[in-house]
Design an enzyme around this catalytic site. Structure first.
Site, PDB file in Angstrom:
ATOM      1  N   SER A 143      34.505  39.454  48.927  1.00  0.00           N
ATOM      2  CA  SER A 143      34.327  37.986  48.511  1.00  0.00           C
ATOM      3  C   SER A 143      34.279  37.197  49.465  1.00  0.00           C
ATOM      4  O   SER A 143      34.759  37.539  50.863  1.00  0.00           O
ATOM      5  CB  SER A 143      35.702  37.564  47.917  1.00  0.00           C
ATOM      6  OG  SER A 143      35.747  36.491  47.393  1.00  0.00           O
ATOM      7  N   TYR A 156      44.866  35.666  46.536  1.00  0.00           N
ATOM      8  CA  TYR A 156      43.412  36.487  46.264  1.00  0.00           C
ATOM      9  C   TYR A 156      42.714  36.621  47.459  1.00  0.00           C
ATOM     10  O   TYR A 156      42.457  37.811  47.966  1.00  0.00           O
ATOM     11  CB  TYR A 156      42.890  35.424  45.377  1.00  0.00           C
ATOM     12  CG  TYR A 156      41.317  36.247  44.893  1.00  0.00           C
ATOM     13  CD1 TYR A 156      41.204  37.224  44.382  1.00  0.00           C
ATOM     14  CD2 TYR A 156      40.268  35.314  45.583  1.00  0.00           C
ATOM     15  CE1 TYR A 156      39.713  37.897  44.265  1.00  0.00           C
ATOM     16  CE2 TYR A 156      38.984  35.717  45.278  1.00  0.00           C
ATOM     17  CZ  TYR A 156      38.910  36.887  44.743  1.00  0.00           C
ATOM     18  OH  TYR A 156      37.536  37.500  44.313  1.00  0.00           O
TER      19      TYR A 156
END
Length: 246
Positions: A143, A156
């Site tokens: 990501s 996250y």
């Protein structure tokens, strides 16, 4: 030009929608034999039917990456049906966004179990096969979270940066025996945001995704680029995001 993807056996986790689905469709179209894992059996079955209708080759099994045995079974299915594994794509991932002091411990644990342990279980399932074959390719979908650190994404981004580190170390430790690629998507038009528990964040994230999100096919194209390189070329790190993303 020779199609270097044709007949490769490629495992994809989180394959039932979004980026995983786009990767599966793109690779099958190029003649790869795709082996799909995800939790939603109905979605897997529907995707497999689409691939077969286009004369693609596909197998699937319900897979929860939080369970190591499920990843072992997924790799075993590929090996039983096709006799080898060329590529493992660790794509499954989840996100919960919150301030750290809100103590969403359950959300933390879910992200750790899927985003970190799920990838490690995938690596552990394929590594013995790659070692025996003498070749293989790990592709970890990471990501852009963690490349840019922002509030609400602490845990996250932490899980994704853990995989970023693991991916690079795995590449260095391979000594050319197998290839390792990390791909970091930014805003992509998927169902990813819909899983957020916080309604306000979910709405804001969905609006931002609708405004700037790029199609999942953009990530699939990057995957195909990495796979299609000659065996002595390792594409180590790819970042793909909308041109307007910060």
């Amino acid at each position: 030009m020779e199609n270097s993807i044709k007949d490769k056996v490629i495992i994809i986790t989180g394959a039932s929608s979004g980026i995983g689905e786009a990767i599966a469709l793109a690779l099958a179209k190029e003649g790869a034999k795709v082996v799909l894992g995800a939790r939603r059996e109905t979605r897997l079955e529907s995707l497999a039917e689409r691939i077969r209708e286009s004369n693609g080759v596909v197998e699937y099994i319900v897979t929860d990456v939080r369970k190591r045995d499920d990843l072992v079974n997924l790799a075993g299915l590929a090996l039983t049906k096709f006799g080898k594994i060329d590529v493992l794509i660790n794509n499954a991932g989840i996100s919960q966004l919150s301030r750290i002091d809100e103590l969403d411990v359950e959300g933390w644990e879910d992200m750790i179990d899927v985003n970190i342990k799920g990838v490690l279980y995938g690596i552990a399932s394929a590594m013995p096969i790659f070692k025996k074959q003498g070749y293989g390719h790990f592709i970890n979908i990471i990501s852009t979270s963690g490349i840019k650190i922002v509030p609400l994404q602490g845990i996250y981004a932490g899980t994704k940066n853990a995989i970023r580190t693991i991916t690079e170390v795995l590449r260095q430790e391979s000594n050319g025996k197998y290839r390792v690629t990390g791909i970091s998507p930014g805003f992509v038009q998927t169902e990813f945001i819909s899983n957020l528990k916080n309604q306000a964040m979910r709405q804001a994230g969905q609006q931002r995704m609708d405004e700037i999100g790029i199609p999942p096919k953009a990530i699939a194209d990057a995957v195909m680029y990495a796979i299609s390189q000659p065996d002595n070329v390792d594409v180590g790190d790819i970042v793909i995001r909308p041109t307007v993303q910060d």
